[in-house]
Design an enzyme around this catalytic site. Structure first.
Site, PDB file in Angstrom:
ATOM      1  N   ASP A 278      -7.973   4.757  -0.789  1.00  0.00           N
ATOM      2  CA  ASP A 278      -7.384   3.555  -0.202  1.00  0.00           C
ATOM      3  C   ASP A 278      -6.635   2.780  -1.289  1.00  0.00           C
ATOM      4  O   ASP A 278      -7.242   2.353  -2.269  1.00  0.00           O
ATOM      5  CB  ASP A 278      -8.497   2.695   0.403  1.00  0.00           C
ATOM      6  CG  ASP A 278      -7.983   1.484   1.146  1.00  0.00           C
ATOM      7  OD1 ASP A 278      -6.842   1.058   0.908  1.00  0.00           O
ATOM      8  OD2 ASP A 278      -8.740   0.949   1.968  1.00  0.00           O
TER       9      ASP A 278
ATOM     10  N   HIS B 285      -5.610  -0.160  -1.383  1.00  0.00           N
ATOM     11  CA  HIS B 285      -5.750  -1.615  -1.273  1.00  0.00           C
ATOM     12  C   HIS B 285      -6.646  -2.215  -2.355  1.00  0.00           C
ATOM     13  O   HIS B 285      -6.801  -3.425  -2.413  1.00  0.00           O
ATOM     14  CB  HIS B 285      -6.266  -1.991   0.125  1.00  0.00           C
ATOM     15  CG  HIS B 285      -5.269  -1.670   1.177  1.00  0.00           C
ATOM     16  ND1 HIS B 285      -5.249  -0.446   1.822  1.00  0.00           N
ATOM     17  CD2 HIS B 285      -4.232  -2.374   1.679  1.00  0.00           C
ATOM     18  CE1 HIS B 285      -4.250  -0.429   2.678  1.00  0.00           C
ATOM     19  NE2 HIS B 285      -3.623  -1.586   2.609  1.00  0.00           N
TER      20      HIS B 285
ATOM     21  N   CYS C  97       0.814  -1.218   0.000  1.00  0.00           N
ATOM     22  CA  CYS C  97       0.000   0.000   0.000  1.00  0.00           C
ATOM     23  C   CYS C  97       0.846   1.266   0.000  1.00  0.00           C
ATOM     24  O   CYS C  97       0.482   2.253  -0.638  1.00  0.00           O
ATOM     25  CB  CYS C  97      -1.012  -0.006   1.141  1.00  0.00           C
ATOM     26  SG  CYS C  97      -0.312  -0.145   2.797  1.00  0.00           S
TER      27      CYS C  97
END
Length: 184
Positions: free
Chosen positions: A137, A139, A8
């Site tokens: 995000d 991810h 990440c």
């Protein structure tokens, strides 16, 4: 191949690099592409931030490593905003608002107890003085069918600052490159 589970920080850094390439003059002709993970790792080894064994590893990177890579590849300074465990992210709302108004870039945010890297793409202060950050995000893996899917799966969301981990410190990397829209 998509990196899952551990990359990440790299993905957030790559998003920032893409933004810098689009908005600021690259330092060298070879830095007009978003660096891949081996390039990022090699740069950190070259500048002696990491030992040789780091290259090719699955070790994480954080906000400070992102700052080193941005400086090395693009000759771009970054402001570091450290938010201590005992501090409130909301106390830094003016600094973050000023950054988005003056630069318009993507911020990298990482912590210790909240070790998942995040991109911060905006700030909102409600009429009740509640502070929200627009979190991207890193991810997400795969292909999106619609932009709504990013919202429904919460890969892009407005997150109230009180919902961040209060026992974590946070370091934020604010690249000092003005967006072309703001510079015009």
């Amino acid at each position: 191949m998509a990196v899952t589970g551990w990359g990440c920080g790299y993905r957030t850094l790559q998003s920032i690099c893409s933004w810098i390439i689009e908005n600021g003059p690259p330092k060298t002709a070879s830095s007009d592409e978003v660096p891949n993970i081996p390039t990022i790792q090699q740069k950190l080894v070259e500048i002696k931030d990491k030992p040789e064994r780091f290259f090719g590893s699955r070790e994480w990177i954080g906000t400070l490593e992102a700052i080193y890579v941005i400086d090395t590849l693009y000759d771009v300074s970054c402001k570091v905003l450290h938010i201590a465990r005992s501090d409130s992210i909301a106390k830094h709302a003016d600094t973050l608002r000023d950054y988005f108004e003056q630069y318009g870039g993507l911020i990298m945010m990482g912590g210790d107890m909240d070790a998942a890297s995040k991109g911060i793409a905006g700030i909102h202060v409600s009429v009740d003085q509640d502070v929200y950050l627009l979190v991207v995000d890193p991810h997400f893996v795969g292909r999106i069918k619609t932009k709504e899917e990013l919202y429904t799966k919460q890969y892009v969301k407005w997150q109230k600052v009180e919902d961040f981990v209060d026992s974590s410190f946070y370091n934020l990397c604010l690249p000092m490159v003005k967006s072309r829209e703001l510079a015009a």
